[in-house]
Design a protein around this motif. Structure first.
Motif, PDB file in Angstrom:
ATOM      1  N   HIS A 148       0.828  -1.211   0.000  1.00 31.77           N
ATOM      2  CA  HIS A 148       0.000   0.000   0.000  1.00 31.77           C
ATOM      3  C   HIS A 148       0.862   1.261   0.000  1.00 31.77           C
ATOM      4  O   HIS A 148       0.657   2.170  -0.817  1.00 31.77           O
ATOM      5  N   THR A 149       1.824   1.309   0.899  1.00 34.72           N
ATOM      6  CA  THR A 149       2.700   2.486   0.978  1.00 34.72           C
ATOM      7  C   THR A 149       3.437   2.702  -0.336  1.00 34.72           C
ATOM      8  O   THR A 149       3.533   3.836  -0.843  1.00 34.72           O
ATOM      9  N   ALA A 150       3.940   1.612  -0.918  1.00 36.16           N
ATOM     10  CA  ALA A 150       4.736   1.714  -2.139  1.00 36.16           C
ATOM     11  C   ALA A 150       3.880   2.110  -3.340  1.00 36.16           C
ATOM     12  O   ALA A 150       4.280   2.959  -4.148  1.00 36.16           O
ATOM     13  N   VAL A 151       2.692   1.507  -3.474  1.00 37.82           N
ATOM     14  CA  VAL A 151       1.842   1.813  -4.633  1.00 37.82           C
ATOM     15  C   VAL A 151       1.384   3.268  -4.590  1.00 37.82           C
ATOM     16  O   VAL A 151       1.396   3.964  -5.616  1.00 37.82           O
ATOM     17  N   VAL A 152       0.973   3.738  -3.424  1.00 45.27           N
ATOM     18  CA  VAL A 152       0.556   5.144  -3.314  1.00 45.27           C
ATOM     19  C   VAL A 152       1.701   6.066  -3.724  1.00 45.27           C
ATOM     20  O   VAL A 152       1.500   7.036  -4.473  1.00 45.27           O
ATOM     21  N   VAL A 198      -0.219  -0.476 -14.414  1.00 41.20           N
ATOM     22  CA  VAL A 198      -1.201   0.067 -13.466  1.00 41.20           C
ATOM     23  C   VAL A 198      -2.571  -0.557 -13.741  1.00 41.20           C
ATOM     24  O   VAL A 198      -3.054  -0.560 -14.867  1.00 41.20           O
ATOM     25  N   SER A 199      -3.173  -1.089 -12.677  1.00 38.48           N
ATOM     26  CA  SER A 199      -4.459  -1.760 -12.781  1.00 38.48           C
ATOM     27  C   SER A 199      -5.456  -1.114 -11.829  1.00 38.48           C
ATOM     28  O   SER A 199      -5.108  -0.206 -11.062  1.00 38.48           O
ATOM     29  N   SER A 200      -6.682  -1.621 -11.839  1.00 37.63           N
ATOM     30  CA  SER A 200      -7.683  -1.107 -10.909  1.00 37.63           C
ATOM     31  C   SER A 200      -7.272  -1.390  -9.465  1.00 37.63           C
ATOM     32  O   SER A 200      -7.622  -0.631  -8.559  1.00 37.63           O
ATOM     33  N   ASN A 201      -6.524  -2.471  -9.224  1.00 33.53           N
ATOM     34  CA  ASN A 201      -6.025  -2.728  -7.873  1.00 33.53           C
ATOM     35  C   ASN A 201      -5.135  -1.589  -7.399  1.00 33.53           C
ATOM     36  O   ASN A 201      -5.243  -1.126  -6.260  1.00 33.53           O
ATOM     37  N   ASP A 202      -4.225  -1.148  -8.261  1.00 36.61           N
ATOM     38  CA  ASP A 202      -3.347  -0.021  -7.907  1.00 36.61           C
ATOM     39  C   ASP A 202      -4.167   1.226  -7.607  1.00 36.61           C
ATOM     40  O   ASP A 202      -3.892   1.949  -6.642  1.00 36.61           O
ATOM     41  N   LEU A 203      -5.161   1.479  -8.449  1.00 37.02           N
ATOM     42  CA  LEU A 203      -5.958   2.692  -8.284  1.00 37.02           C
ATOM     43  C   LEU A 203      -6.768   2.646  -6.991  1.00 37.02           C
ATOM     44  O   LEU A 203      -6.970   3.681  -6.336  1.00 37.02           O
TER      45      LEU A 203
END
Length: 889
Positions: free
Chosen positions: A190-194, A385-390
């Motif tokens: 979570h921290t990394a994707v944001v 980038v996917s909907s999971n990332d978003l």
């Protein structure tokens, strides 16, 4: 520069603490020189910490790391692009010890790359790979001064034991993926994707590559959209000639731009994308949006080009939206980097679309309904980038209060389920999933397979995750309209206020069809309404104020209904009459809803030939709809979500009496003789008994005399059925029930053919079905529903994705038609719900532990008041297809 060399078999992409990305791959013989150079470049302190001394930096030092066999030794290196091609920045490895369950691990990270979380990611991936070959624990010897390496082990989420001797700490830990470990990984992800997405949503500068000075071109119009949107940063047009666009100085390449560029949007022909991307990445860009088509959507050649593009992005530690997408628009940055004709107004909805065309349609619909977006992202082929990332980004984004998703496929449905379940507790997630996929067209070789299709899997995933699924684009907009402006209802009780009795009846019917109810209004409410309304009006629910109702009538009556404690929501209807206009009533409804200050949603259907009145389009106190049916349907969906939020989270229970090793042996034996086969009755019983599933006593008989003898021992009446593996016994005549004596058993056995299974006949009980299916997309699905010979005819089996929490299992057993049977239908004795809940838990655990159990039917399961027992079982074993996902998050 060519993309970095890859070894596709164990290659994996990881995301780092600062948002950078890194591709990890096994070292090959061709890496020997570069790997030795990596060690030579380490500081003396790093070398000492890695080797507990100063090694001789000769080729022999790296030989044991090359071409790992994974069974005895495993290794992964990470490399990033530099001016010469690539630079190794990390290496991690393990070596199996004399104890085959134990392996020693070690790591080294380039001095200038330390602190980014690379060591932790190496540890995660090596542990995951080691577990597949039977390694259970890692051990590492770390100098006590090497606090950075000790913190890597500490942060990973494993249960550590430490032993200090002679200045060296021996760290040992099991590498099984526990819940604590999973939560640690999720937190890191979570921290990394944001961090990795920040430049897409908060760019200070953007370059449009392919921005043409000619009107009508995609790149040219996209750049003009950026300008017309009043972007808060600096925009640069890039084209081959470096020509100015819309009066803004142009550049021939990103490298020529004198200032740093945060975001690059590429809109050039597909064959030129790699060169454009490399120019941008070499120039320091770490966020790319590729509009261009000509990638995986056009076939194998395009898929190869897409792989090369992603490898290039990973080589530079960057992120990518697209290719083959519409672009991105962000309200906060006033960025419209799309080629849509118009952008939606600013608002609180984050929208992700896998389809550019549907994205355009939604933008038009949102504008017509006055819906505002915090961001719109067209993810196209979602190479990265996917909907999971978003979802990760929007979970943290204060400007986004509602999330809309249009999805055509799931890259990692299990991760989506865990992530959406977390996010949906804070923000509503609405999804529109396109039609049935090919995975749903499987052969229905078992009852469970016949009852479950890909759409059933989608429904199970969304239900599990608390995602509201819309059936159409119209419904998606309707539900978004309600959620983006109104509080969620505390219950399903609706008060209807109208000036036309017939419209009120239609609304009542629509509410009933949507699972809503029209309650009796409180005495005080009725009394106050009678004071306000004409004597001929109806103060019952629905409240009919008659055609003479004025705007003031609505303004006075609505707060009365909202104040009633028996009411959870209000549905206001108006048909134009001579006493009031649509605009007047719209203003009155908005004013009344504001003045009431209620935490109950207000839905308004104010019919007008001019469309939704402006007072309601812009209202934050009431949500506007075109028809009563649309409003009721949307409110029903939102009520479903509100109930899901009130539902406890639950937990996955520990099951006693499970012998996983014995079950695994049954599966391994079956796979050793065939890649795809049905278990015979003895194997089926052995597998199910290993998970403690309740089975009727039975024996296999090879001839008539053995069948007669077995029936006498088990007791009459008896059941005789075919022992053929996987047989549909009812459909093939392979079963005989209620056999009262030896002669009947002998005759039945000879008719069916040997070998046969003999069981005692169980009378009574509720016939149910419990099953398991390994869905190729969603993993293990557990089914529960009405059973017996009419299982498929009656249908309505409910499905849930394993593993099941206690709440999931109880809901599965007690909901729907099966739940009515379990509670005792039309005078029948109720079944033992607790025993049935335990049964589906055990099925779920079996499916989660053993992916090779492709299909499993327990039909019927007889539910008695004091127990549950399966009287017939069929199990199909199929070697699972390995689904490789390079993206680890």
């Amino acid at each position: 520069m060519q993309p970095m060399a890859t070894a596709a078999a164990d290659q994996v992409d990881v995301i780092l603490r600062d948002g950078g990305t890194l591709r990890l791959r096994p070292p090959t013989q061709s890496d020997a020189t570069a790997l030795l150079d990596f060690y030579r470049a380490l500081s003396s302190q790093s070398l000492h910490r890695r080797f507990h001394g100063f090694p001789n930096l000769r080729p022999q030092l790296v030989e044991s790391l090359l071409e790992p066999d994974w069974a005895e030794r495993g290794a992964l290196l990470g490399a990033l692009a530099d001016e010469s091609g690539e630079r190794i920045v990390a290496i991690g490895n393990y070596v199996r010890l004399r104890d085959p369950a134990l392996a020693e691990s070690a790591f080294a990270v380039a001095d200038d790359e330390q602190g980014r979380g690379i060591g932790t990611r190496l540890l995660e991936r090596l542990a995951a790979r080691a577990a597949t070959v039977g390694i259970e624990r890692f051990v590492a010897e770390v100098l006590s001064e090497n606090q950075s390496m000790l913190s890597v082990f500490e942060r990973a989420g494993f249960e550590l034991t430490r032993e200090l001797a002679g200045g060296v700490v021996e760290v040992q830990f099991p590498i099984a993926r526990t819940e604590r470990f999973e939560l640690s990984v999720e937190e890191r992800d979570h921290t990394a994707v944001v961090a990795s997405l920040r430049l897409f949503f908060e760019p200070g500068s953007v370059a449009i590559i392919g921005a043409s000075s000619r009107r009508g071109t995609i790149g040219g119009e996209l750049f003009r959209n950026v300008l017309e949107g009043d972007f808060t940063g600096v925009a640069y047009p890039v084209n081959l000639k470096g020509a100015a666009v819309a009066g803004v100085r142009g550049y021939a390449s990103v490298a020529e731009i004198p200032d740093p560029v945060d975001l690059a949007v590429i809109a050039v022909p597909g064959e030129h994308v790699l060169a454009a991307a490399e120019d941008a990445l070499r120039s320091g860009v770490r966020a790319l949006v590729v509009i261009s088509a000509g990638f995986a959507e056009v076939g194998s050649e395009g898929a190869e080009r897409q792989d090369q593009l992603l490898a290039l992005v990973r080589a530079h530690g960057a992120r990518l939206i697209g290719p083959n997408c519409l672009g991105i628009a962000v309200a906060g940055a006033r960025l419209n980097a799309t080629f849509a004709a118009r952008s939606a107004p600013s608002g609180n909805i984050g929208f992700s679309s896998q389809s550019g065309a549907l994205g355009l349609a939604l933008l038009e619909a949102a504008d017509a309904r006055g819906l505002g977006l915090s961001a719109f992202v067209s993810i196209g082929n979602k190479a990265d980038v996917s909907s999971n990332d978003l979802l990760e980004w929007w979970e943290e984004d204060e400007a986004t209060e509602v999330v809309l998703l249009y999805v055509e496929s799931f890259g990692n449905p299990r991760r989506f389920g865990r992530l959406a379940r977390r996010v949906a507790r804070r923000k509503p997630i609405l999804a529109l999933k396109s039609g049935t996929s090919a995975t749903g067209q499987r052969a229905a070789s078992s009852h469970t397979a016949a009852l479950a299709g890909s759409e059933a899997g989608v429904d199970a995933l969304f239900h599990h995750a608390g995602v509201t699924r819309a059936a159409s684009l119209e419904e998606l907009i309707d539900v978004a309209t309600l959620l983006s402006s109104q509080p969620e209802p505390k219950g399903r009780r609706v008060a209807v206020l109208t000036n036309a009795g017939g419209l009120g009846i239609l609304a009542a019917d629509a509410c009933d069809a949507s699972g809503l109810e029209l309650p009796l209004l409180g005495e005080e409410t009725v009394s106050r309404l009678r004071e306000l309304l004409p004597a001929e009006a109806s103060a019952a629910n629905p409240v009919d104020m008659l055609g003479s109702a004025t705007a003031a009538s609505y303004e006075q009556a609505l707060p009365v209904l909202l104040a009633d404690p028996q009411v959870d929501a209000a549905l206001v209807l108006f048909v134009p009459a001579v006493s009031a206009t649509a605009d007047q009533v719209a203003v009155a409804v908005d004013a009344a809803a504001r003045a009431a200050g209620s935490e109950k949603p207000v839905l308004a259907v104010v019919m007008s030939s001019a469309g939704v009145p402006d007072a309601l389009r812009s209202s934050s106190a009431a949500a506007a709809f075109a028809y009563p049916e649309s409003a009721a349907r949307a409110l029903g969906r939102v009520a479903d979500r509100a109930e899901w939020l009130r539902r406890p989270l639950g937990s996955v229970p520990s099951l006693a009496g499970v012998d996983r090793s014995a079950a695994a042996l049954v599966v391994e034996r079956a796979l050793s003789r065939s890649e795809d086969s049905w278990l015979d009755p003895a194997e089926t019983r052995e597998l199910l008994a290993a998970y403690g599933l309740p089975l009727v006593p039975e024996r296999v008989a090879e001839d008539a005399e053995a069948a007669v003898r077995t029936a006498a021992e088990l007791g009459f009446p008896a059941v005789v059925k075919s022992a053929a593996a996987g047989a549909h016994k009812t459909e093939t005549g392979g079963i005989a029930l209620d056999l009262e004596d030896e002669a009947a058993v002998r005759a039945a056995a000879e008719r069916i053919g040997f070998p046969v299974v003999v069981q005692p006949m169980l009378r009574g009980g509720t016939e149910l079905l419990a099953g398991l299916l390994q869905d190729p997309v969603f993993g293990p699905l557990v089914a529960f529903g009405p059973g017996g010979v009419f299982a498929e005819l009656i249908g309505e089996a409910s499905l849930r994705i394993a593993p099941l929490t206690d709440i999931d299992a109880e809901e599965l057993v007690t909901a729907g038609k099966a739940g009515r049977l379990v509670r005792g239908f039309r005078g029948a004795e109720p079944a033992d719900a607790a025993a049935l809940v335990d049964l589906v838990h055990r099925l779920a655990a079996l499916g989660d532990d053993l992916p090779a159990v492709a299909e499993l039917d327990l039909n019927p399961v007889l539910g008695f008041p004091d127990r549950a027992v399966a009287v017939d079982a069929r199990v199909r074993i199929r070697r699972p297809q390995e689904q490789r996902r390079e993206k680890s998050w």
